[in-house]
Design a protein around this motif. Structure first.
Motif, PDB file in Angstrom:
ATOM      1  N   ASN A 242      21.686  53.742  33.004  1.00  0.00           N
ATOM      2  CA  ASN A 242      22.906  52.941  33.096  1.00  0.00           C
ATOM      3  C   ASN A 242      23.191  52.312  31.729  1.00  0.00           C
TER       4      ASN A 242
ATOM      5  N   ASP B 276      22.008  45.257  28.419  1.00  0.00           N
ATOM      6  CA  ASP B 276      23.171  44.731  27.698  1.00  0.00           C
ATOM      7  C   ASP B 276      22.736  43.813  26.556  1.00  0.00           C
TER       8      ASP B 276
ATOM      9  N   LYS C 288      26.710  38.768  34.993  1.00  0.00           N
ATOM     10  CA  LYS C 288      26.491  38.931  36.440  1.00  0.00           C
ATOM     11  C   LYS C 288      26.123  37.576  37.061  1.00  0.00           C
TER      12      LYS C 288
HETATM   13 MG    MG Z   1      23.097  45.920  32.970  1.00  0.00          MG
END
Ligand code: MG
Ligand code: 3PG
Length: 404
Positions: A21, A352, A199
């Protein structure tokens, strides 16, 4: 937990769950750290004569094929980094996957399309997930779990397939858990946790757990917004995700427990999240209507750096701002520099965050450990049972007959 080293793979079709991902910029990969991280396991499997069926999710598509989230570009990059042919199957368990798997020989590699194109992958219904796991498991003779970044997800490919096939953990999962174990036993204090990123719903409850673990918690990124609101500040046009009541209770709990919970005192704001938008630094108490919080400000960056300078251990998850845009990257750069200069054991958690520091010119070897999993490493540090690790530790519980 059995590892790939003591696992018979020669001549077997081995389904390998990876976390590919990667951050994307349209159809181009903006950081391939997660792909590089799975090369040792893939090389070992290829070298030992397995027929490799690699699989992963990418982004959060809604359980149906969506070209924005295809793994096709990842297959190309994987082949290049591996120096080995990678066949891309344009579906997950459909005719493309089946014919690619049928044609597999020893040492071949196929990458299946995004697992989340199948609604069974993420279903909360055990039967629905199990039915999809049966289909996936039927492609292979054995399973290797190496997608550390997704071991906290109770998803079919992570949790249910290892119950259906002989299984082992790959090298990335071994390396990640070995590094994170250092943060759970005899940790060097003061222990500082820096949290940021986007998030918010996932991460807000983590702050609560960290209040019982860390000595200092420094908060930036989108997750700072509900805390600023809880302090009574206006947050302007910022997306106020998450529960400010919860944030308020964590502030109170930190005060009672003597945990130093540090929030931004100034922030970089703009009317929109764009590199062209004029931006300005304001006090956290002075955010105006129409202004969005897009980074911590310079005073906060210095405050955070000062706190981190004395830490014995630092765990950092989540950029401090929208660091892919130069005007909102200063906070993330300052925290990265503070960790790079720290004498303590520093861990950066999350694809990230890792991608952000590399983009800003830092190297992985400037930190104690760079983890590919953000959510996964946070949940590991919270002491939670991670479904993907538990499944690798357990024996097969579903008979092979059920999966064919
Ligand atoms: Mg991530
Ligand atoms: C990540 O990037 O954190 C992992 O790949 C997990 O992704 P998810 O949060 O969409 O499950």
């Amino acid at each position: 937990m059995r590892t790939v080293d003591d696992f018979e793979v020669a001549g077997r079709r081995v389904l390998v769950r990876l976390d590919l991902n990667v951050p994307m910029d349209g159809s181009s990969i903006s950081d391939d750290g997660k792909i590089r991280a799975c090369l040792p396991t893939l090389r070992a499997l290829i070298g030992r004569g397995a027929a490799v069926i690699a699989c992963s999710h990418l982004g959060r598509p809604a359980g149906a094929p969506d070209p924005r989230y295809t793994l096709a570009p990842v297959a190309g990059r994987l082949a290049r980094l591996l120096g080995h042919r990678v066949v891309f199957a344009a579906d997950v368990v459909g005719p493309c996957a089946r014919s690619a798997v049928t044609a597999l020989r020893r040492g071949d590699v196929v990458l299946l399309e995004n697992l989340r194109f199948e609604s069974g992958e993420t279903s909360k219904d055990d039967e629905v997930r199990g039915a999809f796991a049966d289909q996936l498991a039927s492609l292979a003779d054995a399973y290797v779990g190496d997608g550390f970044g997704s071991v906290h997800r109770k998803h079919a490919s992570v949790y249910d397939v290892p119950a259906r096939l002989p299984h082992a953990a790959g090298y990335l999962i071994q390396a990640e858990t070995a590094a994170l174990r250092r943060l759970t036993s005899s940790v060097r204090r003061p222990y500082a946790v820096v949290m940021g990123g986007a998030k918010v719903a996932d991460k807000l409850p983590v702050v609560d757990s960290m209040l019982g673990i860390a000595d200092q918690i420094l908060i930036g990124g989108a997750i700072a917004v509900p805390f600023l609101a809880a302090q009574g500040h206006s947050v302007g046009a910022s997306l106020l995700k998450g529960d400010q009541e919860a944030a308020r209770s964590y502030l109170a709990k930190a005060a009672v427990g003597g945990v130093d919970l540090v929030l931004p005192t100034d922030v970089t704001v703009a009317a929109e999240c764009s590199g062209d938008a004029p931006c300005t630094v304001v006090s956290a108490a002075d955010i105006q209507p129409g202004q969005m919080v897009l980074d911590i400000g310079p005073q906060t960056a210095a405050l955070f750096a000062g706190k981190l300078a004395g830490a014995g251990t630092v765990f950092w998850n989540g950029p401090m701002g929208v660091s892919e845009i130069a005007s909102f990257a200063a906070g993330t750069r300052a925290v990265a520099a503070a960790l790079a200069g720290s004498a303590g054991f520093t861990v950066i958690g999350g694809g990230d965050t890792a991608a952000a520091i590399r983009r800003l010119g830092f190297f992985d070897n400037q930190f104690g450990h760079v983890s590919t999993g953000g959510g996964a490493s946070l949940e590991y540090l919270e002491g939670k049972t991670l479904p993907g690790l538990a499944a690798l530790e357990a024996e097969c519980t579903v008979s092979a007959a059920a999966s064919s």
